[in-house]
Write a protein that holds these residues in place. Structure first.
Motif, PDB file in Angstrom:
ATOM      1  N   ASN A  15       0.845  -1.012  -0.028  1.00 41.08           N
ATOM      2  CA  ASN A  15      -0.117  -0.056   0.114  1.00 41.08           C
ATOM      3  C   ASN A  15       0.909   1.240  -0.105  1.00 41.08           C
ATOM      4  O   ASN A  15       0.578   2.008  -0.782  1.00 41.08           O
ATOM      5  N   VAL A  16       1.772   1.386   0.969  1.00 37.96           N
ATOM      6  CA  VAL A  16       2.653   2.395   0.928  1.00 37.96           C
ATOM      7  C   VAL A  16       3.465   2.569  -0.251  1.00 37.96           C
ATOM      8  O   VAL A  16       3.781   3.774  -0.724  1.00 37.96           O
ATOM      9  N   LEU A  17       3.976   1.568  -0.802  1.00 34.46           N
ATOM     10  CA  LEU A  17       4.742   1.856  -2.172  1.00 34.46           C
ATOM     11  C   LEU A  17       4.072   1.708  -3.226  1.00 34.46           C
ATOM     12  O   LEU A  17       4.679   2.117  -4.273  1.00 34.46           O
ATOM     13  N   GLY A  18       2.732   1.738  -3.447  1.00 30.95           N
ATOM     14  CA  GLY A  18       1.972   1.732  -4.469  1.00 30.95           C
ATOM     15  C   GLY A  18       2.236   0.433  -5.060  1.00 30.95           C
ATOM     16  O   GLY A  18       2.042   0.538  -6.542  1.00 30.95           O
ATOM     17  N   THR A  19       2.615  -0.583  -4.832  1.00 22.17           N
ATOM     18  CA  THR A  19       2.835  -1.664  -5.497  1.00 22.17           C
ATOM     19  C   THR A  19       1.667  -2.492  -6.129  1.00 22.17           C
ATOM     20  O   THR A  19       0.578  -2.449  -5.481  1.00 22.17           O
ATOM     21  N   ASP A  21       1.473  -5.541  -7.774  1.00 24.98           N
ATOM     22  CA  ASP A  21       1.814  -6.886  -8.277  1.00 24.98           C
ATOM     23  C   ASP A  21       0.322  -7.651  -7.538  1.00 24.98           C
ATOM     24  O   ASP A  21       0.607  -8.028  -6.471  1.00 24.98           O
ATOM     25  N   ARG A  22      -0.540  -7.792  -8.543  1.00 24.17           N
ATOM     26  CA  ARG A  22      -1.591  -8.334  -7.923  1.00 24.17           C
ATOM     27  C   ARG A  22      -1.529  -9.914  -7.413  1.00 24.17           C
ATOM     28  O   ARG A  22      -2.195 -10.178  -6.732  1.00 24.17           O
ATOM     29  N   SER A  23      -0.647 -10.679  -7.978  1.00 26.29           N
ATOM     30  CA  SER A  23      -0.278 -12.018  -7.512  1.00 26.29           C
ATOM     31  C   SER A  23       0.198 -11.917  -6.024  1.00 26.29           C
ATOM     32  O   SER A  23      -0.198 -12.825  -5.229  1.00 26.29           O
ATOM     33  N   ALA A  24       1.256 -10.866  -5.801  1.00 28.33           N
ATOM     34  CA  ALA A  24       1.583 -11.005  -4.737  1.00 28.33           C
ATOM     35  C   ALA A  24       0.685 -10.617  -3.415  1.00 28.33           C
ATOM     36  O   ALA A  24       0.576 -10.959  -2.370  1.00 28.33           O
ATOM     37  N   ARG A  25      -0.239  -9.401  -3.779  1.00 22.72           N
ATOM     38  CA  ARG A  25      -1.223  -9.048  -3.053  1.00 22.72           C
ATOM     39  C   ARG A  25      -2.180 -10.308  -2.737  1.00 22.72           C
ATOM     40  O   ARG A  25      -2.752 -10.551  -1.599  1.00 22.72           O
ATOM     41  N   GLU A  26      -2.710 -10.982  -3.758  1.00 23.35           N
ATOM     42  CA  GLU A  26      -3.545 -12.008  -3.562  1.00 23.35           C
ATOM     43  C   GLU A  26      -3.091 -13.302  -2.780  1.00 23.35           C
ATOM     44  O   GLU A  26      -3.726 -13.794  -2.026  1.00 23.35           O
ATOM     45  N   HIS A  27      -1.743 -13.623  -2.951  1.00 20.89           N
ATOM     46  CA  HIS A  27      -1.108 -14.447  -1.961  1.00 20.89           C
ATOM     47  C   HIS A  27      -1.231 -14.123  -0.573  1.00 20.89           C
ATOM     48  O   HIS A  27      -1.532 -14.889   0.204  1.00 20.89           O
ATOM     49  N   ALA A  28      -0.815 -13.069  -0.189  1.00 17.63           N
ATOM     50  CA  ALA A  28      -0.793 -12.363   1.142  1.00 17.63           C
ATOM     51  C   ALA A  28      -2.256 -12.205   1.798  1.00 17.63           C
ATOM     52  O   ALA A  28      -2.579 -12.405   2.753  1.00 17.63           O
ATOM     53  N   GLU A  29      -3.316 -11.862   0.948  1.00 11.43           N
ATOM     54  CA  GLU A  29      -4.527 -11.974   1.237  1.00 11.43           C
ATOM     55  C   GLU A  29      -5.071 -13.283   1.335  1.00 11.43           C
ATOM     56  O   GLU A  29      -5.632 -13.515   2.585  1.00 11.43           O
ATOM     57  N   LYS A  30      -4.804 -14.203   0.575  1.00 17.04           N
ATOM     58  CA  LYS A  30      -5.183 -15.559   1.113  1.00 17.04           C
ATOM     59  C   LYS A  30      -4.565 -16.344   2.514  1.00 17.04           C
ATOM     60  O   LYS A  30      -5.264 -16.710   3.104  1.00 17.04           O
ATOM     61  N   GLU A  31      -3.264 -15.808   2.432  1.00 18.43           N
ATOM     62  CA  GLU A  31      -2.653 -16.315   3.721  1.00 18.43           C
ATOM     63  C   GLU A  31      -3.408 -15.671   5.084  1.00 18.43           C
ATOM     64  O   GLU A  31      -3.417 -16.280   6.192  1.00 18.43           O
ATOM     65  N   LEU A  32      -3.849 -14.575   4.935  1.00 14.97           N
ATOM     66  CA  LEU A  32      -4.515 -13.735   5.992  1.00 14.97           C
ATOM     67  C   LEU A  32      -6.139 -13.858   6.078  1.00 14.97           C
ATOM     68  O   LEU A  32      -6.913 -13.317   6.745  1.00 14.97           O
ATOM     69  N   ALA A  44      -2.156  -4.685   7.509  1.00 12.77           N
ATOM     70  CA  ALA A  44      -2.600  -5.119   6.215  1.00 12.77           C
ATOM     71  C   ALA A  44      -3.156  -3.723   5.237  1.00 12.77           C
ATOM     72  O   ALA A  44      -3.099  -3.611   4.245  1.00 12.77           O
ATOM     73  N   GLU A  45      -3.748  -2.829   6.442  1.00 12.57           N
ATOM     74  CA  GLU A  45      -4.443  -1.576   5.733  1.00 12.57           C
ATOM     75  C   GLU A  45      -3.662  -0.419   5.807  1.00 12.57           C
ATOM     76  O   GLU A  45      -4.063   0.732   5.318  1.00 12.57           O
ATOM     77  N   ALA A  46      -2.460  -0.297   6.475  1.00  9.72           N
ATOM     78  CA  ALA A  46      -1.831   0.770   6.442  1.00  9.72           C
ATOM     79  C   ALA A  46      -1.307   1.464   5.439  1.00  9.72           C
ATOM     80  O   ALA A  46      -1.200   0.915   4.208  1.00  9.72           O
ATOM     81  N   ASP A  47      -1.290   2.758   5.392  1.00  7.54           N
ATOM     82  CA  ASP A  47      -0.917   3.709   4.141  1.00  7.54           C
ATOM     83  C   ASP A  47       0.178   4.655   4.415  1.00  7.54           C
ATOM     84  O   ASP A  47       0.396   5.622   3.765  1.00  7.54           O
ATOM     85  N   SER A  48       1.227   4.445   5.606  1.00 10.86           N
ATOM     86  CA  SER A  48       1.991   5.219   5.857  1.00 10.86           C
ATOM     87  C   SER A  48       3.100   4.355   6.558  1.00 10.86           C
ATOM     88  O   SER A  48       2.638   3.246   7.255  1.00 10.86           O
ATOM     89  N   LEU A  49       4.395   4.703   6.555  1.00  8.92           N
ATOM     90  CA  LEU A  49       5.195   4.069   7.309  1.00  8.92           C
ATOM     91  C   LEU A  49       5.081   4.168   8.658  1.00  8.92           C
ATOM     92  O   LEU A  49       5.261   3.262   9.544  1.00  8.92           O
ATOM     93  N   SER A  50       4.558   5.244   9.315  1.00  8.71           N
ATOM     94  CA  SER A  50       4.249   5.610  10.711  1.00  8.71           C
ATOM     95  C   SER A  50       3.265   4.357  11.066  1.00  8.71           C
ATOM     96  O   SER A  50       3.487   3.835  12.179  1.00  8.71           O
ATOM     97  N   ASP A  51       2.175   4.380  10.036  1.00  3.21           N
ATOM     98  CA  ASP A  51       1.179   3.321  10.589  1.00  3.21           C
ATOM     99  C   ASP A  51       1.749   1.909  10.611  1.00  3.21           C
ATOM    100  O   ASP A  51       1.400   1.205  11.488  1.00  3.21           O
ATOM    101  N   LEU A  52       2.549   1.697   9.749  1.00  2.00           N
ATOM    102  CA  LEU A  52       3.207   0.101   9.590  1.00  2.00           C
ATOM    103  C   LEU A  52       4.138   0.025  10.867  1.00  2.00           C
ATOM    104  O   LEU A  52       3.909  -0.759  11.739  1.00  2.00           O
TER     105      LEU A  52
END
Length: 123
Positions: A15-19, A21-32, A44-52
């Motif tokens: 989210n923060v980097l604007g990536t 890569d749909r397959s990487a995102r889908e893999h992570a979402e499946k794991e979670l 998972a929903e963070a949108d800043s480094l400080s949130d992370l």
């Protein structure tokens, strides 16, 4: 048992980097799947480094509590401890990313000032 903290951190960092890569995102979402609550959801929903950083710190507290409460005879105990080490390492890596970003921001400011010193603007 999976490492929810790291997968959630990956999603947040995407989210923060604007990536995109749909397959990487889908893999992570499946794991979670079914695990998105509390600090894991925040990561998972963070949108800043400080949130992370904030959500990862909270996830680490939860994980440390799980390790402290776990029975050392449990076959999953060593994995749980290994997970804690991996998440602490990710916390240090994230801190380095923030430090590098802050340094880059400072460098841009210095470069900007140096450019104006070399080429003063007419006032």
């Amino acid at each position: 048992m999976t490492c929810h903290e790291l997968e959630a951190l990956r999603l947040g960092l995407m989210n923060v980097l604007g990536t995109s890569d749909r397959s990487a995102r889908e893999h992570a979402e499946k794991e979670l799947d079914g695990e998105l609550d509390g600090p894991i959801e925040g990561l998972a929903e963070a949108d800043s480094l400080s949130d992370l950083q904030r959500h990862l710190d909270a996830a680490l507290v939860d994980l440390e509590e799980q390790v402290a409460a776990a029975d050392e005879a449990d076959p999953e105990y060593d994995y749980l401890r290994g997970r804690l080490v991996a998440v602490r390492d990710a916390e240090r890596s994230l801190a380095r990313v923030v430090d590098h970003g802050t340094g880059f921001l400072d460098d841009l400011g210095e470069t900007h000032h140096s450019l104006h010193d070399a080429f003063p603007a007419d006032e």
